[in-house]
Design a protein around this motif. Structure first.
Motif, PDB file in Angstrom:
ATOM      1  N   LYS A   1     -48.017   1.111 -41.371  1.00  0.00           N
ATOM      2  CA  LYS A   1     -48.347   0.005 -40.440  1.00  0.00           C
ATOM      3  C   LYS A   1     -47.389  -0.067 -39.245  1.00  0.00           C
ATOM      4  CE  LYS A   1     -45.836  -3.944 -42.201  1.00  0.00           C
ATOM      5  NZ  LYS A   1     -45.813  -5.331 -42.560  1.00  0.00           N
ATOM      6  N   LEU A   2     -46.124   0.367 -39.427  1.00  0.00           N
ATOM      7  CA  LEU A   2     -45.157   0.257 -38.328  1.00  0.00           C
ATOM      8  C   LEU A   2     -45.468   1.221 -37.183  1.00  0.00           C
ATOM      9  CD1 LEU A   2     -41.772  -0.239 -40.234  1.00  0.00           C
ATOM     10  CD2 LEU A   2     -43.185  -1.964 -39.099  1.00  0.00           C
ATOM     11  N   ASP A   3     -46.213   2.302 -37.436  1.00  0.00           N
ATOM     12  CA  ASP A   3     -46.672   3.173 -36.355  1.00  0.00           C
ATOM     13  C   ASP A   3     -48.134   2.922 -36.007  1.00  0.00           C
ATOM     14  OD1 ASP A   3     -44.148   4.349 -36.175  1.00  0.00           O
ATOM     15  OD2 ASP A   3     -44.963   6.381 -35.991  1.00  0.00           O
ATOM     16  N   ALA A   4     -48.897   2.358 -36.957  1.00  0.00           N
ATOM     17  CA  ALA A   4     -50.332   2.111 -36.733  1.00  0.00           C
ATOM     18  C   ALA A   4     -50.532   1.244 -35.490  1.00  0.00           C
ATOM     19  CB  ALA A   4     -50.944   1.443 -37.956  1.00  0.00           C
ATOM     20  N   VAL A   5     -49.622   0.306 -35.279  1.00  0.00           N
ATOM     21  CA  VAL A   5     -49.756  -0.621 -34.155  1.00  0.00           C
ATOM     22  C   VAL A   5     -49.802   0.138 -32.810  1.00  0.00           C
ATOM     23  CG1 VAL A   5     -47.254  -1.071 -34.295  1.00  0.00           C
ATOM     24  CG2 VAL A   5     -48.694  -2.618 -33.018  1.00  0.00           C
ATOM     25  N   TYR A   6     -48.990   1.195 -32.670  1.00  0.00           N
ATOM     26  CA  TYR A   6     -48.949   1.946 -31.394  1.00  0.00           C
ATOM     27  C   TYR A   6     -50.190   2.842 -31.240  1.00  0.00           C
ATOM     28  CZ  TYR A   6     -44.273   0.191 -31.912  1.00  0.00           C
ATOM     29  OH  TYR A   6     -43.211  -0.651 -32.116  1.00  0.00           O
ATOM     30  N   ILE A   7     -50.726   3.296 -32.375  1.00  0.00           N
ATOM     31  CA  ILE A   7     -51.943   4.114 -32.367  1.00  0.00           C
ATOM     32  C   ILE A   7     -53.131   3.239 -31.975  1.00  0.00           C
ATOM     33  CG2 ILE A   7     -53.485   5.477 -33.842  1.00  0.00           C
ATOM     34  CD1 ILE A   7     -50.894   6.088 -35.586  1.00  0.00           C
ATOM     35  N   GLU A   8     -53.178   2.042 -32.552  1.00  0.00           N
ATOM     36  CA  GLU A   8     -54.318   1.150 -32.282  1.00  0.00           C
ATOM     37  C   GLU A   8     -54.277   0.588 -30.860  1.00  0.00           C
ATOM     38  OE1 GLU A   8     -54.547  -1.593 -35.726  1.00  0.00           O
ATOM     39  OE2 GLU A   8     -56.181  -0.264 -36.362  1.00  0.00           O
ATOM     40  N   GLU A   9     -53.051   0.305 -30.389  1.00  0.00           N
ATOM     41  CA  GLU A   9     -52.921  -0.239 -29.026  1.00  0.00           C
ATOM     42  C   GLU A   9     -53.032   0.845 -27.958  1.00  0.00           C
ATOM     43  OE1 GLU A   9     -49.138  -2.173 -28.892  1.00  0.00           O
ATOM     44  OE2 GLU A   9     -49.861  -3.930 -29.997  1.00  0.00           O
ATOM     45  N   GLY A  10     -52.876   2.123 -28.366  1.00  0.00           N
ATOM     46  CA  GLY A  10     -52.827   3.209 -27.400  1.00  0.00           C
ATOM     47  C   GLY A  10     -51.602   3.085 -26.511  1.00  0.00           C
ATOM     48  N   ASP A  11     -50.439   2.908 -27.145  1.00  0.00           N
ATOM     49  CA  ASP A  11     -49.184   2.750 -26.395  1.00  0.00           C
ATOM     50  C   ASP A  11     -48.695   4.129 -25.912  1.00  0.00           C
ATOM     51  OD1 ASP A  11     -46.309   2.661 -25.886  1.00  0.00           O
ATOM     52  OD2 ASP A  11     -46.352   0.649 -26.747  1.00  0.00           O
ATOM     53  N   ASN A  12     -48.762   4.338 -24.598  1.00  0.00           N
ATOM     54  CA  ASN A  12     -48.466   5.678 -24.061  1.00  0.00           C
ATOM     55  C   ASN A  12     -46.990   6.036 -24.119  1.00  0.00           C
ATOM     56  OD1 ASN A  12     -51.154   6.212 -23.410  1.00  0.00           O
ATOM     57  ND2 ASN A  12     -50.960   4.992 -21.544  1.00  0.00           N
ATOM     58  N   ASP A  13     -46.113   5.035 -24.205  1.00  0.00           N
ATOM     59  CA  ASP A  13     -44.673   5.315 -24.242  1.00  0.00           C
ATOM     60  C   ASP A  13     -44.211   5.632 -25.656  1.00  0.00           C
ATOM     61  OD1 ASP A  13     -44.319   5.007 -21.492  1.00  0.00           O
ATOM     62  OD2 ASP A  13     -44.418   2.828 -21.729  1.00  0.00           O
ATOM     63  N   VAL A  14     -44.505   4.729 -26.595  1.00  0.00           N
ATOM     64  CA  VAL A  14     -44.024   4.948 -27.965  1.00  0.00           C
ATOM     65  C   VAL A  14     -44.733   6.152 -28.600  1.00  0.00           C
ATOM     66  CG1 VAL A  14     -43.591   3.905 -30.222  1.00  0.00           C
ATOM     67  CG2 VAL A  14     -43.450   2.504 -28.173  1.00  0.00           C
ATOM     68  N   THR A  15     -45.991   6.419 -28.238  1.00  0.00           N
ATOM     69  CA  THR A  15     -46.673   7.610 -28.771  1.00  0.00           C
ATOM     70  C   THR A  15     -46.275   8.873 -28.009  1.00  0.00           C
ATOM     71  OG1 THR A  15     -48.593   7.508 -27.294  1.00  0.00           O
ATOM     72  CG2 THR A  15     -48.746   6.262 -29.372  1.00  0.00           C
ATOM     73  N   ALA A  16     -45.535   8.723 -26.913  1.00  0.00           N
ATOM     74  CA  ALA A  16     -45.093   9.842 -26.077  1.00  0.00           C
ATOM     75  C   ALA A  16     -46.251  10.535 -25.349  1.00  0.00           C
ATOM     76  CB  ALA A  16     -44.267  10.861 -26.874  1.00  0.00           C
ATOM     77  N   ALA A  17     -47.422   9.895 -25.287  1.00  0.00           N
ATOM     78  CA  ALA A  17     -48.531  10.484 -24.522  1.00  0.00           C
ATOM     79  C   ALA A  17     -48.114  10.688 -23.074  1.00  0.00           C
ATOM     80  CB  ALA A  17     -49.763   9.592 -24.601  1.00  0.00           C
ATOM     81  N   SER A  18     -47.260   9.778 -22.568  1.00  0.00           N
ATOM     82  CA  SER A  18     -46.808   9.873 -21.172  1.00  0.00           C
ATOM     83  C   SER A  18     -45.982  11.147 -20.944  1.00  0.00           C
ATOM     84  CB  SER A  18     -46.011   8.632 -20.789  1.00  0.00           C
ATOM     85  OG  SER A  18     -44.976   8.413 -21.707  1.00  0.00           O
ATOM     86  N   TRP A  19     -45.299  11.657 -21.993  1.00  0.00           N
ATOM     87  CA  TRP A  19     -44.542  12.923 -21.871  1.00  0.00           C
ATOM     88  C   TRP A  19     -45.489  14.087 -21.581  1.00  0.00           C
ATOM     89  CZ3 TRP A  19     -40.357  13.367 -26.337  1.00  0.00           C
ATOM     90  CH2 TRP A  19     -39.510  12.230 -26.283  1.00  0.00           C
ATOM     91  N   TYR A  20     -46.739  13.918 -22.027  1.00  0.00           N
ATOM     92  CA  TYR A  20     -47.740  14.980 -21.844  1.00  0.00           C
ATOM     93  C   TYR A  20     -48.590  14.716 -20.605  1.00  0.00           C
ATOM     94  CZ  TYR A  20     -46.468  16.389 -26.563  1.00  0.00           C
ATOM     95  OH  TYR A  20     -45.761  16.797 -27.668  1.00  0.00           O
ATOM     96  N   GLY A  21     -48.227  13.675 -19.848  1.00  0.00           N
ATOM     97  CA  GLY A  21     -48.967  13.340 -18.627  1.00  0.00           C
ATOM     98  C   GLY A  21     -50.382  12.874 -18.920  1.00  0.00           C
TER      99      GLY A  21
END
Ligand SMILES: [Zn+2]
Ligand SMILES: [Zn+2]
Length: 219
Positions: free
Chosen positions: A91-111
């Motif tokens: 659950k502590l990571d599920a929140v970032y997956i569900e919200e689509g958090d680009n920083d905590v998921t590091a999606a922003s590192w991949y542009g």
């Protein structure tokens, strides 16, 4: 790539897309689970690899996400849609997956961006168990690299197989890493004495000594 009679690597840098972390498949008696999804940039190649094993996409029951990082989760949305699998994460990571958090998921590192992805089963405990055919899949919360980082284990062909994924870290403030938790988690991983380690970026390690040397090298 066959790892044991139940476990295969079906995706990764070489197997599905150059940005993908490793994707593993667990199969027993007609039931199937995946460990991590890659970025989704290699979705078609991944589906092809799964079908080459004679596995129907509809038989995929669970997609375990070891943590929220984009190279492990970006493809989860498409996989859930294509297969009807249930997504499982701590659950502590599920929140970032569900919200689509680009920083905590590091999606922003991949542009790029993280698709808002539903997590069907959120593990809230230190340990949980899931069943695939006759296999017991153990789920352990091992925070440090990220708050909800988790590992899985299963016994196949008499060997304890550990899906450690990002055993190597890294630790980074924007990923909400925690050094003390990471060290405790590495010590816990060593205590499992796994025979085979399926890692997220460095491939598969065979034999107890080799596995413990690899994990120990990050302590
Ligand atoms: Zn990671
Ligand atoms: Zn990774």
């Amino acid at each position: 790539m066959k790892i044991t009679s139940n476990i295969f690597q079906v995706g990764g840098q070489e197997e599905s897309h150059s940005s993908d972390a490793s994707i593993y498949l667990i199969a027993d008696r007609g039931e199937v689970a995946l460990v991590d999804s890659g970025t989704g940039l290699g979705h078609n190649k991944l589906m092809e690899n799964i079908q080459k094993l004679g596995i129907a996409p509809g038989s995929i029951k669970y997609l375990f996400l070891t943590h929220c990082h984009y190279d492990h989760t970006g493809g989860a949305y498409k996989l859930r849609k294509a297969t009807g699998c249930k997504i499982i994460a701590h659950k502590l990571d599920a929140v970032y997956i569900e919200e689509g958090d680009n920083d905590v998921t590091a999606a922003s590192w991949y542009g790029t961006f993280m698709e808002k992805t539903p997590v069907d089963i959120k593990v809230e405990t230190k340990e949980a168990e899931f069943i695939i055919g006759s296999l017991q899949i153990r789920f352990y919360h091992t925070p440090g690299h990220s708050p909800g980082s988790s590992v899985l284990s299963a016994v196949s062909d008499g060997k304890l197989v550990l899906f450690g994924q990002d055993v190597h870290g890294p630790l980074n403030e924007s990923l909400l890493s925690n050094r003390k938790e990471y060290v405790d988690s590495l010590e816990f991983l060593l205590s499992l004495e796994a025979d085979i380690l399926c890692e997220g970026h460095f491939g598969v390690y065979y034999d107890k000594d080799v596995v413990s040397d690899f994990i120990g090298s990050f302590l």
